[in-house]
Design an enzyme around this catalytic site. Structure first.
Site, PDB file in Angstrom:
ATOM      1  N   CYS A  64       0.812  -1.217   0.000  1.00  0.00           N
ATOM      2  CA  CYS A  64       0.000   0.000   0.000  1.00  0.00           C
ATOM      3  C   CYS A  64       0.849   1.274   0.000  1.00  0.00           C
ATOM      4  O   CYS A  64       1.488   1.573  -0.992  1.00  0.00           O
ATOM      5  CB  CYS A  64      -1.016  -0.026   1.142  1.00  0.00           C
ATOM      6  SG  CYS A  64      -2.342   1.169   0.869  1.00  0.00           S
ATOM      7  N   GLU A  83      -2.024  -8.500   4.036  1.00  0.00           N
ATOM      8  CA  GLU A  83      -1.919  -8.896   5.464  1.00  0.00           C
ATOM      9  C   GLU A  83      -3.308  -9.003   6.101  1.00  0.00           C
ATOM     10  O   GLU A  83      -3.506  -9.749   7.049  1.00  0.00           O
ATOM     11  CB  GLU A  83      -1.015  -7.913   6.241  1.00  0.00           C
ATOM     12  CG  GLU A  83      -1.649  -6.602   6.678  1.00  0.00           C
ATOM     13  CD  GLU A  83      -1.825  -5.592   5.552  1.00  0.00           C
ATOM     14  OE1 GLU A  83      -1.468  -5.906   4.396  1.00  0.00           O
ATOM     15  OE2 GLU A  83      -2.329  -4.480   5.821  1.00  0.00           O
ATOM     16  N   HIS A 143      -3.922  -4.767   0.476  1.00  0.00           N
ATOM     17  CA  HIS A 143      -3.449  -5.129   1.822  1.00  0.00           C
ATOM     18  C   HIS A 143      -3.568  -6.634   2.045  1.00  0.00           C
ATOM     19  O   HIS A 143      -4.508  -7.089   2.718  1.00  0.00           O
ATOM     20  CB  HIS A 143      -4.278  -4.391   2.888  1.00  0.00           C
ATOM     21  CG  HIS A 143      -3.852  -2.985   3.125  1.00  0.00           C
ATOM     22  ND1 HIS A 143      -2.817  -2.653   3.976  1.00  0.00           N
ATOM     23  CD2 HIS A 143      -4.305  -1.819   2.620  1.00  0.00           C
ATOM     24  CE1 HIS A 143      -2.665  -1.342   3.994  1.00  0.00           C
ATOM     25  NE2 HIS A 143      -3.550  -0.805   3.176  1.00  0.00           N
TER      26      HIS A 143
END
Ligand code: MN
Length: 240
Positions: free
Chosen positions: A112, A220, A218
């Site tokens: 990001c 994660e 993202h």
């Protein structure tokens, strides 16, 4: 073999009431790196370039994490009226960190804001405010719709001949989207590997380095529920 050390850059939160500003990291980054077999080390922003060198001297890999907008002064532009909050301390450490890691050929995974920092560190520029500078039917800032962070809201098309495609095992991926800015002029040395349907750049990598991979989404946040996202962390830790 000892587990590899991955430095993850922190964000600075705003001072709230009587609390001081904090340097912090969303929990999913730590979880995803641990789950992939690495040891996460949090890197607070400091303003001395010597600290960037010292950080790298003990690390095996660098993860540039998400966060607020990059100050356009870093790439020689005046601020757009809709520029969001910036974190100058973070810019001041992350750009030299990225440049030093590139010079040392240390593996980098940029997420990001991280892909944006990587691009600026290599000489590229950014859209400062997507809604006005690159209007789209896609919602790249899904929090405006109240969609949870682990939920995909748009797809990306991945170049078949890319490391990204090799890692996720597909040329298409459903991703979440939490970005106010995006890559405009892509730095020399970076290859675009993924786009959203509206043309927004969602992935880059360097073919001149051992392992330099950036994504605008993202992973994660989706690694808990999405195998392709988890593979991005496994591939990074394996490359160290
Ligand atoms: Mn997006």
């Amino acid at each position: 073999m000892p587990r590899k050390l991955i430095g993850i850059t922190c964000e600075t939160t705003l001072k709230a009431g009587l609390e001081s500003a904090r340097q912090a990291l969303p929990r999913p980054y730590v979880w995803a790196i641990e789950k992939a077999g690495g040891v996460p080390i949090l890197l607070p922003a400091t303003t001395a370039i010597e600290n960037a060198e010292r950080y790298l001297s003990v690390l095996d890999g660098l993860l540039l994490s998400g966060g607020v907008d990059v100050d356009p002064a870093c790439y020689g532009e005046e601020p757009h009226p809709e520029l969001g909050r910036v974190d100058s301390d973070r810019d001041a450490i992350e750009i030299p960190l990225a440049q030093l890691a590139l010079a040392q050929d240390m593996p980098i995974f940029a997420i990001c804001r991280g892909i944006q920092v990587l691009n600026v560190a290599m000489g590229g520029t950014l859209y400062q405010d997507l809604p006005t500078q690159k209007p789209s039917h896609l919602q790249h800032q899904q929090r405006h719709d109240g969609v949870p962070r682990d939920t995909a809201t748009h797809t990306i098309r991945i170049e078949a001949a890319s490391r990204l495609a090799e890692i996720v095992g597909d040329t298409c991926m459903a991703t979440n989207s939490f970005h106010h800015q995006a890559l405009k002029a892509v730095a020399q040395g970076l290859v675009v590997t993924a786009h959203a349907e509206d043309g927004i750049i969602e992935g880059v990598e360097s073919t001149a380095h051992r392992y330099v991979l950036g994504v605008q989404f993202h992973p994660e946040e989706t690694a808990f529920v999405d195998e392709k996202s988890m593979r991005l962390f496994e591939a990074f830790v394996t490359a160290l």
